[in-house]
Design a protein around this motif. Structure first.
Motif, PDB file in Angstrom:
ATOM      1  N   HIS A   1       0.992  -0.923  -0.264  1.00  0.00           N
ATOM      2  CA  HIS A   1      -0.035  -0.169  -0.110  1.00  0.00           C
ATOM      3  C   HIS A   1       1.139   1.337  -0.226  1.00  0.00           C
ATOM      4  CE1 HIS A   1      -3.530  -2.477   2.302  1.00  0.00           C
ATOM      5  NE2 HIS A   1      -3.013  -2.733   0.878  1.00  0.00           N
ATOM      6  N   TRP A   2       0.473   2.082  -0.685  1.00  0.00           N
ATOM      7  CA  TRP A   2       0.980   3.080  -0.400  1.00  0.00           C
ATOM      8  C   TRP A   2       1.806   3.649   0.691  1.00  0.00           C
ATOM      9  CZ3 TRP A   2       3.244   5.449  -4.709  1.00  0.00           C
ATOM     10  CH2 TRP A   2       4.063   7.006  -4.697  1.00  0.00           C
ATOM     11  N   ASP A   3       0.467   3.937   1.071  1.00  0.00           N
ATOM     12  CA  ASP A   3       1.581   4.546   2.783  1.00  0.00           C
ATOM     13  C   ASP A   3       1.630   3.071   3.474  1.00  0.00           C
ATOM     14  OD1 ASP A   3      -0.935   2.395   3.057  1.00  0.00           O
ATOM     15  OD2 ASP A   3      -2.266   3.581   4.268  1.00  0.00           O
ATOM     16  N   GLY A   4       2.140   2.391   3.588  1.00  0.00           N
ATOM     17  CA  GLY A   4       2.720   1.009   4.403  1.00  0.00           C
ATOM     18  C   GLY A   4       2.049  -0.103   4.511  1.00  0.00           C
ATOM     19  N   SER A   5       0.998   0.251   4.376  1.00  0.00           N
ATOM     20  CA  SER A   5      -0.240  -0.938   5.699  1.00  0.00           C
ATOM     21  C   SER A   5      -0.352  -1.835   4.710  1.00  0.00           C
ATOM     22  CB  SER A   5      -1.050  -0.232   6.173  1.00  0.00           C
ATOM     23  OG  SER A   5      -1.615  -0.027   4.910  1.00  0.00           O
ATOM     24  N   GLY A   6       0.764  -2.284   3.947  1.00  0.00           N
ATOM     25  CA  GLY A   6       0.394  -3.621   2.653  1.00  0.00           C
ATOM     26  C   GLY A   6       1.279  -4.530   2.892  1.00  0.00           C
ATOM     27  N   PHE A   7       1.119  -5.631   2.240  1.00  0.00           N
ATOM     28  CA  PHE A   7       2.398  -6.854   2.336  1.00  0.00           C
ATOM     29  C   PHE A   7       2.846  -7.268   1.138  1.00  0.00           C
ATOM     30  CE2 PHE A   7      -2.627  -7.761   1.747  1.00  0.00           C
ATOM     31  CZ  PHE A   7      -2.445  -8.872   0.708  1.00  0.00           C
ATOM     32  N   PRO A   8       3.557  -7.996   1.691  1.00  0.00           N
ATOM     33  CA  PRO A   8       3.771  -8.455   2.723  1.00  0.00           C
ATOM     34  C   PRO A   8       5.217  -7.988   3.189  1.00  0.00           C
ATOM     35  CG  PRO A   8       4.936  -9.406   0.447  1.00  0.00           C
ATOM     36  CD  PRO A   8       4.305  -8.325   0.011  1.00  0.00           C
ATOM     37  N   ASP A   9       5.867  -7.067   2.250  1.00  0.00           N
ATOM     38  CA  ASP A   9       6.755  -5.983   3.407  1.00  0.00           C
ATOM     39  C   ASP A   9       7.314  -4.896   3.577  1.00  0.00           C
ATOM     40  OD1 ASP A   9       9.052  -8.510   2.298  1.00  0.00           O
ATOM     41  OD2 ASP A   9       9.299  -7.550   1.129  1.00  0.00           O
ATOM     42  N   HIS A  10       5.448  -4.244   3.902  1.00  0.00           N
ATOM     43  CA  HIS A  10       5.042  -3.102   4.183  1.00  0.00           C
ATOM     44  C   HIS A  10       6.126  -1.981   3.794  1.00  0.00           C
ATOM     45  CE1 HIS A  10       2.756  -5.203   7.591  1.00  0.00           C
ATOM     46  NE2 HIS A  10       3.670  -5.052   7.820  1.00  0.00           N
TER      47      HIS A  10
ATOM     48  N   GLU B   1       7.059   5.495  -3.350  1.00  0.00           N
ATOM     49  CA  GLU B   1       7.678   4.891  -4.193  1.00  0.00           C
ATOM     50  C   GLU B   1       8.070   3.696  -3.983  1.00  0.00           C
ATOM     51  OE1 GLU B   1       9.850   8.475  -6.082  1.00  0.00           O
ATOM     52  OE2 GLU B   1       7.298   9.357  -6.922  1.00  0.00           O
ATOM     53  N   ALA B   2       9.223   3.454  -2.734  1.00  0.00           N
ATOM     54  CA  ALA B   2      10.118   2.420  -2.676  1.00  0.00           C
ATOM     55  C   ALA B   2       9.319   1.206  -3.078  1.00  0.00           C
ATOM     56  CB  ALA B   2       9.430   1.841  -1.023  1.00  0.00           C
ATOM     57  N   ILE B   3       8.064   1.177  -3.627  1.00  0.00           N
ATOM     58  CA  ILE B   3       7.177  -0.066  -4.118  1.00  0.00           C
ATOM     59  C   ILE B   3       7.692   0.491  -5.856  1.00  0.00           C
ATOM     60  CG2 ILE B   3       4.580  -0.746  -4.781  1.00  0.00           C
ATOM     61  CD1 ILE B   3       3.469   0.947  -1.953  1.00  0.00           C
TER      62      ILE B   3
ATOM     63  N   LYS C   1     -11.360   6.727  -4.271  1.00  0.00           N
ATOM     64  CA  LYS C   1     -11.041   7.532  -2.535  1.00  0.00           C
ATOM     65  C   LYS C   1      -9.941   7.138  -1.708  1.00  0.00           C
ATOM     66  CE  LYS C   1     -14.227   5.764   1.499  1.00  0.00           C
ATOM     67  NZ  LYS C   1     -15.542   4.788   1.505  1.00  0.00           N
ATOM     68  N   TYR C   2      -9.493   6.127  -2.402  1.00  0.00           N
ATOM     69  CA  TYR C   2      -8.725   5.276  -1.022  1.00  0.00           C
ATOM     70  C   TYR C   2      -6.671   6.021  -2.024  1.00  0.00           C
ATOM     71  CZ  TYR C   2     -11.434   2.717   1.561  1.00  0.00           C
ATOM     72  OH  TYR C   2     -12.794   1.928   2.611  1.00  0.00           O
ATOM     73  N   ALA C   3      -6.888   6.349  -2.796  1.00  0.00           N
ATOM     74  CA  ALA C   3      -5.643   7.347  -3.468  1.00  0.00           C
ATOM     75  C   ALA C   3      -4.913   7.710  -2.585  1.00  0.00           C
ATOM     76  CB  ALA C   3      -6.310   8.197  -4.267  1.00  0.00           C
ATOM     77  N   GLY C   4      -3.814   8.112  -1.903  1.00  0.00           N
ATOM     78  CA  GLY C   4      -2.807   8.473  -0.983  1.00  0.00           C
ATOM     79  C   GLY C   4      -2.918   7.149   0.255  1.00  0.00           C
ATOM     80  N   ARG C   5      -3.805   6.334  -0.081  1.00  0.00           N
ATOM     81  CA  ARG C   5      -3.606   5.027   0.719  1.00  0.00           C
ATOM     82  C   ARG C   5      -3.405   3.789   0.799  1.00  0.00           C
ATOM     83  NH1 ARG C   5      -9.466   5.728   4.148  1.00  0.00           N
ATOM     84  NH2 ARG C   5      -8.439   3.870   5.829  1.00  0.00           N
ATOM     85  N   LEU C   6      -3.942   3.662  -0.411  1.00  0.00           N
ATOM     86  CA  LEU C   6      -4.127   2.106  -0.655  1.00  0.00           C
ATOM     87  C   LEU C   6      -2.595   2.225  -2.229  1.00  0.00           C
ATOM     88  CD1 LEU C   6      -6.882   0.093  -0.510  1.00  0.00           C
ATOM     89  CD2 LEU C   6      -5.116   0.237   1.095  1.00  0.00           C
ATOM     90  N   TYR C   7      -3.134   3.702  -2.813  1.00  0.00           N
ATOM     91  CA  TYR C   7      -2.387   3.341  -4.448  1.00  0.00           C
ATOM     92  C   TYR C   7      -2.253   4.818  -4.754  1.00  0.00           C
ATOM     93  CZ  TYR C   7      -6.538   0.505  -4.590  1.00  0.00           C
ATOM     94  OH  TYR C   7      -7.576  -0.514  -4.812  1.00  0.00           O
ATOM     95  N   ASP C   8      -1.228   4.885  -5.548  1.00  0.00           N
ATOM     96  CA  ASP C   8      -0.175   5.990  -5.555  1.00  0.00           C
ATOM     97  C   ASP C   8      -0.890   7.428  -6.288  1.00  0.00           C
ATOM     98  OD1 ASP C   8       1.093   7.779  -7.293  1.00  0.00           O
ATOM     99  OD2 ASP C   8       2.828   6.608  -7.969  1.00  0.00           O
ATOM    100  N   PRO C   9      -0.952   8.163  -6.050  1.00  0.00           N
ATOM    101  CA  PRO C   9      -2.414   9.076  -5.890  1.00  0.00           C
ATOM    102  C   PRO C   9      -2.047   9.443  -7.445  1.00  0.00           C
ATOM    103  CG  PRO C   9      -1.645  10.395  -4.249  1.00  0.00           C
ATOM    104  CD  PRO C   9      -0.676   8.987  -4.346  1.00  0.00           C
ATOM    105  N   GLN C  10      -0.725   9.795  -7.996  1.00  0.00           N
ATOM    106  CA  GLN C  10      -1.080  10.469  -9.852  1.00  0.00           C
ATOM    107  C   GLN C  10      -1.157   9.035 -10.742  1.00  0.00           C
ATOM    108  OE1 GLN C  10      -0.111  13.403 -10.869  1.00  0.00           O
ATOM    109  NE2 GLN C  10      -0.635  12.682 -12.718  1.00  0.00           N
TER     110      GLN C  10
END
Length: 456
Positions: free
Chosen positions: A298-307, A311-313, A350-359
């Protein structure tokens, strides 16, 4: 090893002594009898010239006064015809004119006086011959060096040709290997799409996603000019992103991710890593496997497997996440409700900036608007409103479905006050909030043309 041959042995120095007095020649012969010389004696210039013509002479010592031709003239002729011979003038009288002639025309090494000192005579001859031998060795080495340089140039030229030819062969081989490797990658890309069909066999048609994800990713790459290598890796990742789900039960395969409970939720969170593990052993698939591994970050670091965060994703993983979620939202694989394409895009925004890269999300929305016929979100004549923003006379641009999939209102419906109140009450009863797509009147389109749809 055998003894050196005569031909290999250094020859003795040839010494020619010229004097009209036999006694002088006899005395010089006795003085030099123990020296390593081959002695030649001549009583006249004519005889000396004959000896020079047939014998290898290294040193010529001539008396100044000879019959028919003086010694200076003889030395001058020797210098002209045999310049390598060392020349010495032997004179009994201090005749300055003759000595000058010998020096200027005969280029004599030295001149000695009669009577001579034996030790001085021996030393002079030894030094003269040593100089002669040194000069001859220098000339030999120079000639050898020139020969070796010439041979070296020839060898270098031949070597350069061989290196150039070999380099061309290696380059041709490398080009062929690159071509073969590209063909192999292309074959892998084609094979992954075929294999994705096997993944889809585990799912009913309404839950199949891979083909649509592949097409969306390809559309984005085409519109944004993504390079061929990245485009191929993204295509393979899109085809096999869910290969790690093959070990799931049928019920888990079709269940919305939002409704999974422990331990199924933990198994769900492990599927990107499972997919990557299955593909990492295939070298041409390794880059695609890394994209799959991180496509649920996730864009905010809450995803998996490595958080991973921001842009580190990897870019490809961020794009794959958008494509996968956009399609899976419409297939009911994320939420229980099946969304249409516009509703799915509203959800992503709705989840831009949280789950997804906004641009990247905005670029993706534009690609969907250009690529998919049923997307109206990019249409300036359509606005997204919440139920409490609705007014009488508004016209629905899209069907409105409940979370359970039931059709509430169909596209083209003209809203009135009681209908809006019922919709608000139904939302409250269901605990839902709907995004309602409204067709703007022509006079309002210019006002809303550049505005971003509101997310309710």
């Amino acid at each position: 090893m055998g003894e050196p041959s005569v031909a290999d042995s250094p020859r003795l120095s040839g010494v020619l002594l010229v004097d009209e007095q036999p006694g002088v020649l006899q005395r010089l012969g006795q003085l030099l009898r123990h020296e390593p010389y081959v002695l030649h004696l001549a009583s006249s210039a004519a005889e000396a010239l004959q000896i020079l013509a047939r014998e290898p002479i290294d040193l010529l010592m001539s008396s100044a006064h000879l019959p028919q031709m003086d010694g200076a003239t003889l030395l001058a002729l020797a210098h002209r015809d045999y310049p390598a011979i060392t020349r010495i003038l032997l004179t009994g009288e201090p005749d300055l004119a003759l000595i000058a002639k010998a020096i200027n025309q005969g280029q004599v090494y030295r001149y000695l006086s009669k009577p001579w000192n034996d030790d001085e005579m021996l030393l002079t001859l030894r030094q003269a011959l040593a100089h002669r031998h040194a000069e001859r060795e220098r000339l030999r080495l120079e000639a050898l060096t020139r020969q070796q340089n010439s041979e070296l140039k020839a060898l270098n030229a031949a070597l350069e040709k061989r290196v150039a030819a070999r380099t061309a062969e290696l380059q041709q081989t490398a080009d062929m290997l690159d071509l073969a490797y590209e063909e192999l990658k292309h074959s892998y890309a084609t094979s992954t799409e075929l294999f994705s069909l096997l993944v889809n066999q585990r799912l009913p048609p309404s839950r199949q996603t891979n083909r649509q994800v592949i097409e969306l990713v390809r559309a984005y790459c085409k519109i944004h000019g993504v390079d061929e290598g990245s485009r191929r890796d993204l295509g393979m990742a899109a085809a096999l992103y869910n290969i790690g789900k093959l070990g799931w039960s049928d019920s888990m395969m079709i269940a919305p991710a939002d409704l999974l409970h422990h331990p199924e939720r933990e198994r769900y969170r492990d599927y990107p890593k499972q997919s990557e593990s299955l593909l990492m052993t295939l070298e041409p698939m390794q880059d695609a496997a890394r994209l799959i591994l991180h496509h649920q970050e996730h864009w905010d670091g809450s995803g998996f497997p490595d958080h991973l965060k921001g842009e580190a994703i990897p870019f490809g993983s961020r794009l794959l996440k958008l494509a996968v979620d956009f399609i899976e939202l419409q297939r009911g694989l994320i939420l229980e409700r099946h969304m249409n394409s516009d509703e799915a895009l509203v959800y992503l925004r709705k989840y831009a900036g949280r789950l997804y890269d906004p641009q990247l999300l905005e670029d993706f929305v534009q690609v969907c608007a250009a690529y998919l016929r049923d997307v109206t979100l990019g249409d300036p004549s359509v606005k997204v409103l919440g139920s409490r923003e609705l007014q009488e006379g508004m016209v629905l641009a899209r069907n409105l479905n409940a979370d359970n999939g039931m059709l509430l209102l169909n596209a083209g419906k003209v809203l009135n006050g009681p209908l809006v109140d019922k919709l608000i009450a139904y939302e409250a009863m269901e605990g839902a909030r709907y995004s309602i797509f409204i067709k703007l009147p022509d006079e309002e389109q210019g006002v809303w043309k550049k505005q971003t749809p509101t997310v309710s």
